[in-house]
Motif scaffolding. Structure first.
Motif, mmCIF file in Angstrom:
data_model
loop_
_atom_site.group_PDB
_atom_site.id
_atom_site.type_symbol
_atom_site.label_atom_id
_atom_site.label_comp_id
_atom_site.label_asym_id
_atom_site.label_seq_id
_atom_site.Cartn_x
_atom_site.Cartn_y
_atom_site.Cartn_z
ATOM 1 N N LYS A 273 0.831 -1.206 0.000
ATOM 2 C CA LYS A 273 0.000 0.000 0.000
ATOM 3 C C LYS A 273 0.867 1.258 0.000
ATOM 4 C CE LYS A 273 -3.368 -2.854 0.390
ATOM 5 N NZ LYS A 273 -2.920 -4.031 -0.308
ATOM 6 N N VAL A 274 1.965 1.230 0.720
ATOM 7 C CA VAL A 274 2.893 2.369 0.744
ATOM 8 C C VAL A 274 3.478 2.597 -0.644
ATOM 9 C CG1 VAL A 274 5.096 3.201 1.685
ATOM 10 C CG2 VAL A 274 3.414 2.130 3.196
ATOM 11 N N VAL A 275 3.806 1.516 -1.341
ATOM 12 C CA VAL A 275 4.341 1.623 -2.704
ATOM 13 C C VAL A 275 3.303 2.262 -3.628
ATOM 14 C CG1 VAL A 275 5.090 0.293 -4.722
ATOM 15 C CG2 VAL A 275 6.003 -0.248 -2.460
ATOM 16 N N HIS A 276 2.071 1.787 -3.565
ATOM 17 C CA HIS A 276 1.008 2.363 -4.401
ATOM 18 C C HIS A 276 0.812 3.845 -4.083
ATOM 19 C CE1 HIS A 276 -0.876 -1.007 -6.627
ATOM 20 N NE2 HIS A 276 -0.244 -1.730 -5.707
ATOM 21 N N PHE A 277 0.770 4.167 -2.813
ATOM 22 C CA PHE A 277 0.598 5.560 -2.400
ATOM 23 C C PHE A 277 1.714 6.435 -2.969
ATOM 24 C CE2 PHE A 277 1.282 9.158 0.381
ATOM 25 C CZ PHE A 277 -0.002 9.617 0.636
ATOM 26 N N GLY A 278 2.945 6.010 -2.778
ATOM 27 C CA GLY A 278 4.093 6.803 -3.227
ATOM 28 C C GLY A 278 4.174 6.947 -4.736
#
Length: 96
Positions: free
Chosen positions: A22-27
């Protein structure tokens, strides 16, 4: 960006963590919204619409690939990142 989301990912402790994904998608979508604005200074509505549509398309394509999984939470993380990018764009426009 497309390669990151569509290529097979070998399992590692980091890729097994749902939070990291989720952090990867957000970034990535935060960066996408900002770069899209700097490349084509369109209205914030077009930037968000394009970012949301791209995030949804990525998840739909992942859902039909045998080695990936589409996930609505990933879409929401991408949309949240794009929204924060949009907020930054609004701040930049107010500074000008």
């Amino acid at each position: 960006m497309v390669l990151v989301f569509l290529l097979p990912v070998p399992p590692t402790p980091l890729t097994e963590s749902n939070q990291f994904d989720k952090v990867v998608h957000f970034g990535i979508f935060l960066g996408f919204a900002l770069l899209f604005y700097f490349d084509r200074p369109l209205s914030i509505g077009w930037i968000l619409l394009t970012s949301f549509a791209f995030a949804a398309t990525i998840e739909l394509v992942q859902s039909v690939l045998p080695y990936r999984q589409g996930d609505w939470w990933d879409f929401l993380a991408g949309a949240a990142g794009a929204s924060v990018g949009g907020a930054i764009v609004l701040l930049i426009e107010r500074q000008e």
